[in-house]
Enzyme design. Structure first.
Site, PDB file in Angstrom:
ATOM      1  N   CYS A 102       0.836  -1.205   0.000  1.00 26.94           N
ATOM      2  CA  CYS A 102       0.000   0.000   0.000  1.00 26.94           C
ATOM      3  C   CYS A 102       0.869   1.254   0.000  1.00 26.94           C
ATOM      4  O   CYS A 102       1.743   1.417   0.854  1.00 26.94           O
ATOM      5  CB  CYS A 102      -0.926   0.003   1.225  1.00 26.94           C
ATOM      6  SG  CYS A 102      -1.944   1.482   1.223  1.00 26.94           S
ATOM      7  N   ARG A 229      -8.983  -2.275 -10.470  1.00 28.39           N
ATOM      8  CA  ARG A 229      -9.821  -1.164 -10.927  1.00 28.39           C
ATOM      9  C   ARG A 229     -10.759  -1.536 -12.070  1.00 28.39           C
ATOM     10  O   ARG A 229     -11.874  -1.016 -12.149  1.00 28.39           O
ATOM     11  CB  ARG A 229      -8.931   0.033 -11.308  1.00 28.39           C
ATOM     12  CG  ARG A 229      -8.289   0.672 -10.082  1.00 28.39           C
ATOM     13  CD  ARG A 229      -7.167   1.592 -10.471  1.00 28.39           C
ATOM     14  NE  ARG A 229      -6.055   0.854 -11.076  1.00 28.39           N
ATOM     15  CZ  ARG A 229      -4.990   1.404 -11.611  1.00 28.39           C
ATOM     16  NH1 ARG A 229      -4.894   2.718 -11.641  1.00 28.39           N
ATOM     17  NH2 ARG A 229      -4.018   0.664 -12.112  1.00 28.39           N
TER      18      ARG A 229
HETATM   19  C1  LIG Z   1      -9.664   2.141  -4.376  1.00 25.38           C
HETATM   20  C2  LIG Z   1      -8.482   1.211  -4.212  1.00 25.38           C
HETATM   21  C3  LIG Z   1      -8.256   0.630  -2.984  1.00 25.38           C
HETATM   22  C4  LIG Z   1      -7.180  -0.255  -2.818  1.00 25.38           C
HETATM   23  N1  LIG Z   1      -7.013  -0.883  -1.608  1.00 25.38           N
HETATM   24  C5  LIG Z   1      -6.060  -1.863  -1.499  1.00 25.38           C
HETATM   25  C6  LIG Z   1      -5.980  -2.686  -0.350  1.00 25.38           C
HETATM   26  O1  LIG Z   1      -6.773  -2.570   0.600  1.00 25.38           O
HETATM   27  N2  LIG Z   1      -5.005  -3.637  -0.312  1.00 25.38           N
HETATM   28  C7  LIG Z   1      -4.126  -3.822  -1.353  1.00 25.38           C
HETATM   29  O2  LIG Z   1      -3.266  -4.706  -1.287  1.00 25.38           O
HETATM   30  N3  LIG Z   1      -4.194  -3.060  -2.450  1.00 25.38           N
HETATM   31  C8  LIG Z   1      -5.143  -2.121  -2.564  1.00 25.38           C
HETATM   32  N4  LIG Z   1      -5.263  -1.432  -3.731  1.00 25.38           N
HETATM   33  C9  LIG Z   1      -4.386  -1.782  -4.870  1.00 25.38           C
HETATM   34  C10 LIG Z   1      -5.043  -2.861  -5.747  1.00 25.38           C
HETATM   35  O3  LIG Z   1      -5.216  -4.059  -5.013  1.00 25.38           O
HETATM   36  C11 LIG Z   1      -4.189  -3.147  -6.997  1.00 25.38           C
HETATM   37  O4  LIG Z   1      -2.929  -3.589  -6.585  1.00 25.38           O
HETATM   38  C12 LIG Z   1      -4.011  -1.924  -7.883  1.00 25.38           C
HETATM   39  O5  LIG Z   1      -5.239  -1.236  -8.056  1.00 25.38           O
HETATM   40  C13 LIG Z   1      -3.419  -2.302  -9.246  1.00 25.38           C
HETATM   41  O6  LIG Z   1      -4.255  -3.215  -9.910  1.00 25.38           O
HETATM   42  P1  LIG Z   1      -5.279  -2.752 -11.088  1.00 25.38           P
HETATM   43  O7  LIG Z   1      -4.466  -2.019 -12.115  1.00 25.38           O
HETATM   44  O8  LIG Z   1      -5.871  -4.015 -11.595  1.00 25.38           O
HETATM   45  O9  LIG Z   1      -6.255  -1.832 -10.449  1.00 25.38           O
HETATM   46  C14 LIG Z   1      -6.296  -0.528  -3.902  1.00 25.38           C
HETATM   47  C15 LIG Z   1      -6.544   0.092  -5.129  1.00 25.38           C
HETATM   48  C16 LIG Z   1      -7.620   0.942  -5.302  1.00 25.38           C
HETATM   49  C17 LIG Z   1      -7.863   1.574  -6.653  1.00 25.38           C
END
Ligand SMILES: Cc1cc2nc3c(=O)[nH]c(=O)nc-3n(C[C@H](O)[C@H](O)[C@H](O)COP(=O)(O)O)c2cc1C
Length: 330
Positions: A102, A229
């Site tokens: 994070c 996302r």
């Molecule tokens: C709104 C939001 C909240 C997120 N909360 C977490 C979380 O609680 N734990 C975590 O490991 N990653 C969190 N992430 C990261 C996502 O798990 C992921 O790694 C990141 O969005 C990249 O993947 P994507 O391109 O498919 O979105 C969050 C991302 C977003 C957009």
């Protein structure tokens, strides 16, 4: 066949990313229906858990239909982490996932999340202690590194495997990138070529279409893909990708009725889970994506994000079906 310890996930598993304020039970229900193979809770603060914070404890509630599911935790103090694991065990998740990725300030300033990427020895010893404290499989989700000058993800994966984690998910960005720029999956490709790595490696970052999923899977040979996302307001991404993997064919997008039916149920589950006020408020972040690409949706979306009454919201949703069905007939 991809396995996390004894947990069998099958071929090409698609995982729903943990997302704070998004990956809650209402949203997870919709993703599961669309074929998501494994899900994770939003991250849960270990400090909140050991202090009995209601908000943190609520995030541990998982149901049988959601399995396999991982509960994700973040923290930085060894004793708090292992104490929290004892609390989590009572909820019987299929895995306990540790968040070392994070990037947000309120988390890294306390030494948690991606901050641990700056203290690799601590990351390894913390993980070892957690693995030893429980019989539930432990997994890790992390990023490539703190910044582009300190990327040690290949070595970190080896070390974490050595202390007993059963799978790793890597969001292919550094902490300093936050969510900007393109993710760089070449590191994932190198980790998969490393013969010493035997645990599943899940790739994460920017997967937003069946074609991209297929291309990344083939090119970097990861064991599965985690999607974040692209699933927000579009749980159909899971069925579209898995259909494409199985048949090489692209499914048509969901119809307007299907979208509206999903939103209505999402709203209903949200209200059941969080109460009317919070349920309605928190749904607002989803509408844009549910109706993305529809011409002249703005006026309808405004009605959805300003109304506080469930019945009015349902009526607005019915108006959307009517409008776009009429439009498609002319
Ligand atoms: C709104 C939001 C909240 C997120 N909360 C977490 C979380 O609680 N734990 C975590 O490991 N990653 C969190 N992430 C990261 C996502 O798990 C992921 O790694 C990141 O969005 C990249 O993947 P994507 O391109 O498919 O979105 C969050 C991302 C977003 C957009």
């Amino acid at each position: 066949m991809v396995k996390i310890g004894g947990l069998i996930l099958g071929e090409n598993p698609l995982l729903l990313a943990p997302m704070e304020d998004v990956s809650d039970p209402p949203f997870r229900t919709l993703c599961k229906e669309q074929g998501c193979d494994m899900m994770f809770t939003e991250f849960v603060s270990v400090e909140g858990l050991i202090r009995n914070a209601e908000k943190s404890l609520k995030k541990l509630e998982i149901s049988e239909e959601e399995r396999p599911i991982g509960i994700q935790i973040f923290g930085s103090e060894l004793n708090s982490m292992t104490e929290a694991v004892k609390i989590i065990e009572k909820y019987k998740p299929d895995v306990i996932d540790i968040n070392y990725g994070c990037p947000v300030k309120k988390v890294v300033c306390k030494g948690s999340g991606a901050a641990i990427l700056k203290e690799v020895d601590k990351m390894v010893s913390l993980t070892k202690a957690i693995v030893e404290s429980t019989s539930i499989p432990v997994t890790v989700k992390t990023r490539l590194g703190w910044d582009e000058n300190s990327i040690r993800i290949e070595e970190i994966t080896e070390m974490l495997q050595e202390v007993g984690i059963k799978a790793i998910t890597i969001h292919a960005r550094t902490r300093s990138q936050m969510y900007k720029g393109e993710s760089d999956w070449s590191y994932l490709g190198r980790i998969k070529e490393n013969k010493k790595i035997t645990i599943p490696v899940f790739g994460n970052g920017d997967i937003n279409s069946p074609e991209k999923a297929m291309e990344h899977k083939k090119k970097f040979k990861v064991d599965g893909l985690m999607i974040g996302r692209a699933a927000i307001g579009y749980p159909w991404i899971f069925r579209e990708i898995s259909h494409y993997f199985k048949t090489g064919e692209l499914l048509p997008p969901p119809s307007i009725e299907e979208r509206v039916e999903a939103v209505k149920r999402h709203l209903k589950y949200s209200i059941e889970w969080k109460g009317e006020k919070n349920g309605i408020n928190e749904m607002r972040q989803h509408y844009t994506n549910y109706f993305k690409g529809l011409r002249d949706i703005k006026e309808y979306r405004t009605a959805l994000i300003t109304n506080n009454n469930e019945y009015d919201l349902l009526a607005s949703l019915d108006r959307i079906v009517k409008k776009y069905n009429i439009e498609s007939q002319v």
